[in-house]
Motif scaffolding. Structure first.
Motif, PDB file in Angstrom:
ATOM      1  N   GLU A   1      12.470  -2.726  -0.708  1.00 12.60           N
ATOM      2  CA  GLU A   1      11.426  -1.718  -0.054  1.00 12.60           C
ATOM      3  C   GLU A   1      10.017  -1.928  -0.313  1.00 12.60           C
ATOM      4  O   GLU A   1       9.622  -2.241  -1.531  1.00 12.60           O
ATOM      5  CB  GLU A   1      12.036  -0.259  -0.346  1.00 12.60           C
ATOM      6  CG  GLU A   1      11.368   0.727   0.256  1.00 12.60           C
ATOM      7  CD  GLU A   1      11.872   2.287   0.041  1.00 12.60           C
ATOM      8  OE1 GLU A   1      11.245   3.244   0.488  1.00 12.60           O
ATOM      9  OE2 GLU A   1      12.733   2.229  -0.867  1.00 12.60           O
TER      10      GLU A   1
ATOM     11  N   ARG B   1       6.302   0.331   0.191  1.00  8.96           N
ATOM     12  CA  ARG B   1       5.805   1.549   0.239  1.00  8.96           C
ATOM     13  C   ARG B   1       4.240   1.415   0.092  1.00  8.96           C
ATOM     14  O   ARG B   1       3.703   0.617  -0.557  1.00  8.96           O
ATOM     15  CB  ARG B   1       6.007   2.689  -0.461  1.00  8.96           C
ATOM     16  CG  ARG B   1       7.593   3.089  -0.452  1.00  8.96           C
ATOM     17  CD  ARG B   1       7.921   4.273  -1.023  1.00  8.96           C
ATOM     18  NE  ARG B   1       9.372   4.608  -1.139  1.00  8.96           N
ATOM     19  CZ  ARG B   1       9.915   5.815  -1.528  1.00  8.96           C
ATOM     20  NH1 ARG B   1       9.194   6.588  -2.119  1.00  8.96           N
ATOM     21  NH2 ARG B   1      11.014   5.941  -1.164  1.00  8.96           N
TER      22      ARG B   1
ATOM     23  N   ASP C   1       0.479   3.662   0.013  1.00  7.20           N
ATOM     24  CA  ASP C   1      -0.059   5.184  -0.327  1.00  7.20           C
ATOM     25  C   ASP C   1      -0.783   5.661   0.780  1.00  7.20           C
ATOM     26  O   ASP C   1      -1.076   5.083   1.753  1.00  7.20           O
ATOM     27  CB  ASP C   1      -0.828   4.834  -1.718  1.00  7.20           C
ATOM     28  CG  ASP C   1      -2.254   4.442  -1.475  1.00  7.20           C
ATOM     29  OD1 ASP C   1      -2.433   3.414  -0.473  1.00  7.20           O
ATOM     30  OD2 ASP C   1      -3.095   4.864  -2.277  1.00  7.20           O
TER      31      ASP C   1
ATOM     32  N   GLN D   1      -3.814   3.998   2.268  1.00 10.42           N
ATOM     33  CA  GLN D   1      -3.475   2.584   2.601  1.00 10.42           C
ATOM     34  C   GLN D   1      -4.420   1.486   1.682  1.00 10.42           C
ATOM     35  O   GLN D   1      -4.633   0.438   2.368  1.00 10.42           O
ATOM     36  CB  GLN D   1      -3.553   2.049   4.080  1.00 10.42           C
ATOM     37  CG  GLN D   1      -2.316   2.950   5.013  1.00 10.42           C
ATOM     38  CD  GLN D   1      -2.347   2.488   6.350  1.00 10.42           C
ATOM     39  OE1 GLN D   1      -2.022   1.280   6.490  1.00 10.42           O
ATOM     40  NE2 GLN D   1      -2.135   3.702   7.071  1.00 10.42           N
TER      41      GLN D   1
ATOM     42  N   VAL E   1       0.060  -0.740  -2.682  1.00  8.68           N
ATOM     43  CA  VAL E   1       1.588  -0.550  -2.430  1.00  8.68           C
ATOM     44  C   VAL E   1       2.385  -0.760  -3.444  1.00  8.68           C
ATOM     45  O   VAL E   1       1.852  -1.157  -4.369  1.00  8.68           O
ATOM     46  CB  VAL E   1       1.731  -1.912  -1.265  1.00  8.68           C
ATOM     47  CG1 VAL E   1       1.217  -1.903   0.118  1.00  8.68           C
ATOM     48  CG2 VAL E   1       1.380  -3.348  -1.911  1.00  8.68           C
TER      49      VAL E   1
ATOM     50  N   LYS F   1       9.626  -2.267  -4.352  1.00  7.21           N
ATOM     51  CA  LYS F   1      11.096  -2.273  -5.129  1.00  7.21           C
ATOM     52  C   LYS F   1      11.690  -3.340  -4.874  1.00  7.21           C
ATOM     53  O   LYS F   1      12.085  -3.912  -3.801  1.00  7.21           O
ATOM     54  CB  LYS F   1      11.898  -1.125  -4.688  1.00  7.21           C
ATOM     55  CG  LYS F   1      11.377   0.389  -4.659  1.00  7.21           C
ATOM     56  CD  LYS F   1      11.923   1.551  -4.295  1.00  7.21           C
ATOM     57  CE  LYS F   1      11.373   2.833  -4.345  1.00  7.21           C
ATOM     58  NZ  LYS F   1      12.221   3.733  -4.065  1.00  7.21           N
TER      59      LYS F   1
END
Length: 163
Positions: free
Chosen positions: A93, A95, A97, A100, A103, A106
């Motif tokens: 994964e 993501r 913030d 932008q 990041v 995971k």
């Protein structure tokens, strides 16, 4: 040390305001060196493994391949995590913030499970003392995260920081 990869060919120009914070358009805000901060965490237990940087090419390759790619500031080059050590990072994964410019990925670690070039699982293997002002006597503590491999055997003598 501005990066060669033209971000406008890979990502749209950064959005602003509500579109940046609430919209669905990925428009990373790379810093003046052409980099975005990336934190890699263990996908299963949330342990912070490392902090590194990505240029537009590294971000795009990570998204496309599902394998972590970074930009090494010290070596001034793109690198795929595990390309020389075998300690790969499979990204489960990603993501970004609110504004932008950072990041979190995971990951599942390959190899010995060590993310750090020192041979440890995490790059964050020392603690900083709290409750006193810093001084020349300030000493770091160790978390007990012992090396899982010999860095000299994997990277050669004189290996350096690779983030």
């Amino acid at each position: 040390m501005s990066q060669n990869t033209n971000t406008s060919t890979l990502f749209p120009a950064p959005q602003s305001g509500a579109e940046l914070e609430e919209g669905t358009c990925l428009s990373p805000r790379f810093n003046t060196d052409g980099l975005i901060t990336c934190v890699a965490v263990d996908a299963h237990n949330g342990e912070v493994l490392m902090l590194a940087h990505m240029n537009a090419e590294a971000l795009a390759l990570t998204m496309k391949t599902g394998e972590a790619h970074y930009f090494s500031r010290s070596r001034n080059k793109l690198w795929k995590k595990g390309e020389s050590s075998g300690h790969t990072q499979k990204v489960l994964e990603m993501r970004i913030d609110c504004d932008q410019d950072a990041v979190i990925i995971k990951v599942e670690m390959g190899g010995t499970g060590a993310a750090c070039h020192t041979g440890r699982r995490s790059c964050f293997y020392r603690t900083v003392p709290l409750g006193a002002a810093p001084s020349k006597e300030t000493r770091l503590g160790f978390t007990g995260d012992e090396p899982r491999f010999d860095p000299a055997a994997v990277y050669g003598e004189g290996h350096g920081h690779n983030h």
